[in-house]
Write an enzyme that holds these catalytic residues in place. Structure first.
Site, short mmCIF file in Angstrom:
data_model
loop_
_atom_site.label_atom_id
_atom_site.label_comp_id
_atom_site.label_asym_id
_atom_site.label_seq_id
_atom_site.Cartn_x
_atom_site.Cartn_y
_atom_site.Cartn_z
N ARG A 1 -7.41 7.86 11.21
CA ARG A 1 -6.20 8.05 12.03
C ARG A 1 -5.94 9.52 12.35
O ARG A 1 -4.79 9.95 12.43
CB ARG A 1 -4.97 7.45 11.33
N ARG B 1 -0.39 9.79 16.04
CA ARG B 1 1.01 10.23 16.08
C ARG B 1 1.33 11.50 15.34
O ARG B 1 2.39 12.07 15.54
CB ARG B 1 1.90 9.10 15.55
N ARG C 1 0.59 10.15 25.47
CA ARG C 1 0.90 8.73 25.37
C ARG C 1 2.24 8.36 25.99
O ARG C 1 2.54 7.16 26.13
CB ARG C 1 0.90 8.31 23.91
N ASP D 1 -8.55 0.43 18.96
CA ASP D 1 -7.88 -0.32 17.90
C ASP D 1 -8.73 -1.53 17.55
O ASP D 1 -9.50 -2.02 18.39
CB ASP D 1 -6.48 -0.77 18.30
N TYR E 1 -4.74 -10.91 11.04
CA TYR E 1 -3.81 -10.72 12.17
C TYR E 1 -3.70 -11.99 13.01
O TYR E 1 -2.62 -12.36 13.45
CB TYR E 1 -4.24 -9.53 13.03
O1 CP3 Z 1 -7.71 8.22 14.71
C1 CP3 Z 1 -8.25 7.12 14.49
O2 CP3 Z 1 -8.46 6.69 13.35
C2 CP3 Z 1 -8.75 6.31 15.67
C3 CP3 Z 1 -7.92 5.31 16.17
C4 CP3 Z 1 -7.54 4.04 15.42
C5 CP3 Z 1 -6.34 3.37 15.72
N1 CP3 Z 1 -6.33 2.18 15.05
C6 CP3 Z 1 -5.33 3.88 16.65
C7 CP3 Z 1 -3.94 3.39 16.49
C8 CP3 Z 1 -8.23 3.27 14.50
C9 CP3 Z 1 -9.56 3.55 13.81
C10 CP3 Z 1 -7.46 2.09 14.29
C11 CP3 Z 1 -7.90 0.98 13.44
C12 CP3 Z 1 -6.91 0.01 12.98
N2 CP3 Z 1 -5.93 -0.59 13.68
C13 CP3 Z 1 -6.91 -0.56 11.69
C14 CP3 Z 1 -7.88 -0.21 10.61
C15 CP3 Z 1 -7.55 1.10 10.02
C16 CP3 Z 1 -6.51 1.07 8.95
O3 CP3 Z 1 -5.48 1.73 9.14
O4 CP3 Z 1 -6.73 0.42 7.93
C17 CP3 Z 1 -5.85 -1.49 11.63
C18 CP3 Z 1 -5.46 -2.29 10.42
C19 CP3 Z 1 -5.25 -1.51 12.91
C20 CP3 Z 1 -4.10 -2.33 13.35
C21 CP3 Z 1 -2.99 -1.45 13.73
N3 CP3 Z 1 -2.88 -0.83 14.96
C22 CP3 Z 1 -1.90 -1.00 12.93
C23 CP3 Z 1 -1.63 -1.44 11.52
C24 CP3 Z 1 -1.14 -0.10 13.71
C25 CP3 Z 1 0.07 0.73 13.29
C26 CP3 Z 1 1.35 0.16 13.76
C27 CP3 Z 1 2.43 1.22 13.69
O5 CP3 Z 1 2.90 1.63 14.77
O6 CP3 Z 1 2.81 1.63 12.58
C28 CP3 Z 1 -1.77 -0.02 14.97
C29 CP3 Z 1 -1.36 0.83 16.11
C30 CP3 Z 1 -2.17 2.06 16.26
N4 CP3 Z 1 -3.53 2.11 16.27
C31 CP3 Z 1 -1.66 3.36 16.50
C32 CP3 Z 1 -2.78 4.21 16.66
C33 CP3 Z 1 -2.78 5.68 17.00
C34 CP3 Z 1 -0.19 3.73 16.62
C35 CP3 Z 1 0.29 3.34 17.96
C36 CP3 Z 1 0.96 4.43 18.71
O7 CP3 Z 1 0.60 5.62 18.59
O8 CP3 Z 1 1.83 4.06 19.50
#
Ligand code: CP3
Length: 364
Positions: free
Chosen positions: A42, A46, A55, A91, A166
């Site tokens: 990540r 954010r 974004r 994602d 999910y």
């Molecule tokens: O920087 C990186 O790691 C690359 C991008 C990345 C994202 N999601 C971007 C993202 C990666 C590798 C993921 C994988 C992902 N997504 C996982 C596996 C990694 C982990 O954390 O265990 C999982 C479980 C997801 C599902 C998911 N998507 C979650 C739990 C969330 C967070 C929700 C929240 O807002 O708290 C997301 C959204 C997400 N994916 C964001 C980002 C940057 C946040 C959305 C935003 O910025 O508006």
């Protein structure tokens, strides 16, 4: 589609691949490296004001499907922190949306599925992923790789269990109760669901590798919710399918989950070069649990990035030293960067890891 006969062989692809000789790929292959490579799960997202600016007004999944945005967001942490790898901004639910599953990523919540998967009829909503359904992902990877030069790009996918959770729960879940009920109540349906998800994850990874990703990470983020017996019998075989499919492509694989201390040996044996370790298990213990045969990735507690610098510095140096007991070490967090993290602290951690692992400075 390209003519399959015109596709370079895997070996040719491998030598020509940008990032194939990078410090990260060499550490993953347990080869000697000049310093410990470091990146952060990540890292794109954010915690960066430049990310929030890009974004603004763009929904998450739309951003994930827009190659100019993906390339730019993926590059941001590389430019800012000097990390040794980029991870594609995407994602784990992108390939599910691409095959037609009605879902959204809700800010502050995570992926939400409109109609959760519960019955055999629901399998019809999960066809195989065709590369033609994600041309934007291939384009995003090509653009990013061209901008990265020799810095490797990590492609990724969600593992079958984490994706299934999910789909079955309909969104993020603390206890995964409906998923476990299905797994034990109808093991045949569970197995068919996971087989479909394994095919989708493998196809999604293949698209990224063929477009130029130098390594891949399979995220089984929620596997730590399982007992070892259930993981081995009901989950590992499907993750194994995904990892074997990528193994054929010749790029190093990283297999990661949270709270997986009891599962590390099984996750390693599912077919990987690197085992991801969360912050609960010390790296030397992870090495011991996996028979000393795998490179390790981890494992700074992301919450420690909020601690006073001296305390954080001590822990980072300790992790670098513990990593020397592994046949290969990639420094990372034990899970993703928390949104309120001060990004300047991440930059300092990168500098510190490089400095102390490069051997030219006495550890603090
Ligand atoms: O920087 C990186 O790691 C690359 C991008 C990345 C994202 N999601 C971007 C993202 C990666 C590798 C993921 C994988 C992902 N997504 C996982 C596996 C990694 C982990 O954390 O265990 C999982 C479980 C997801 C599902 C998911 N998507 C979650 C739990 C969330 C967070 C929700 C929240 O807002 O708290 C997301 C959204 C997400 N994916 C964001 C980002 C940057 C946040 C959305 C935003 O910025 O508006």
């Amino acid at each position: 589609m390209t003519d399959p006969a015109a596709r370079p062989t895997d070996t040719a692809l491998q030598t020509a691949r940008p990032g194939a000789g990078s410090v990260l790929v060499r550490a993953a292959r347990r080869e000697p490296v000049p310093h410990t490579p470091v990146w952060f799960m990540r890292q794109a997202g954010r915690s960066l004001p430049e990310y929030r600016q890009l974004r603004e007004g763009v929904p998450m999944l739309e951003a994930c499907r827009t190659p100019e945005l993906v390339a730019e967001i993926t590059m941001q942490p590389v430019r800012r922190h000097g990390v040794d790898a980029a991870i594609l901004f995407s994602d784990i639910v992108v390939p599910l949306q691409a095959v037609g599953v009605d879902l959204d990523i809700v800010p502050g919540v995570g992926p939400v599925v409109a109609e959760p998967f519960r019955t055999r009829a629901d399998l019809d909503r999960l066809p195989p992923l065709q590369p033609e359904q994600v041309p934007d992902v291939a384009e995003s990877v090509r653009r990013t790789v061209a901008m990265l030069g020799e810095t490797p790009l990590i492609g990724f996918a969600g593992a079958p269990f984490t994706l299934a959770s999910y789909l079955v729960e309909g969104g993020p879940s603390r206890n995964h109760e409906r998923t476990k009920a299905l797994m034990h109540g109808d093991p045949r349906l569970w197995s068919d669901l996971c087989a479909r998800l394994a095919g989708i994850a493998a196809a999604f990874l293949r698209v990224q590798v063929e477009a130029g990703a130098a390594a891949v990470q399979l995220f089984d983020s929620w596997a730590g919710a399982l007992s070892r017996a259930d993981y081995r019998r009901l989950v590992a075989p499907h993750s194994q399918t995904v990892l074997a499919a990528v193994g054929e492509l010749g790029v190093p694989r990283i297999h990661f989950g949270v709270g997986t201390g009891e599962l590390l040996a099984d996750m390693a044996e599912a077919g990987t070069e690197v085992i991801g370790v969360d912050y609960r298990v010390a790296l030397p213990d992870a090495v011991e649990r996996t028979g000393g045969r795998y490179a390790v990735q981890g494992n700074l507690d992301p919450a420690l990035l909020f601690a006073p610098w001296e305390a954080l510095e001590r822990r980072v140096v300790e992790i670098v030293q513990e990593g020397r007991q592994a046949p290969g070490h990639i420094f990372n967090l034990g899970h993703g960067v928390l949104p309120d993290t001060d990004p300047t602290v991440l930059t300092r951690v990168v500098e510190l890891v490089h400095r102390v692992s490069g051997g030219d400075v006495e550890p603090a």
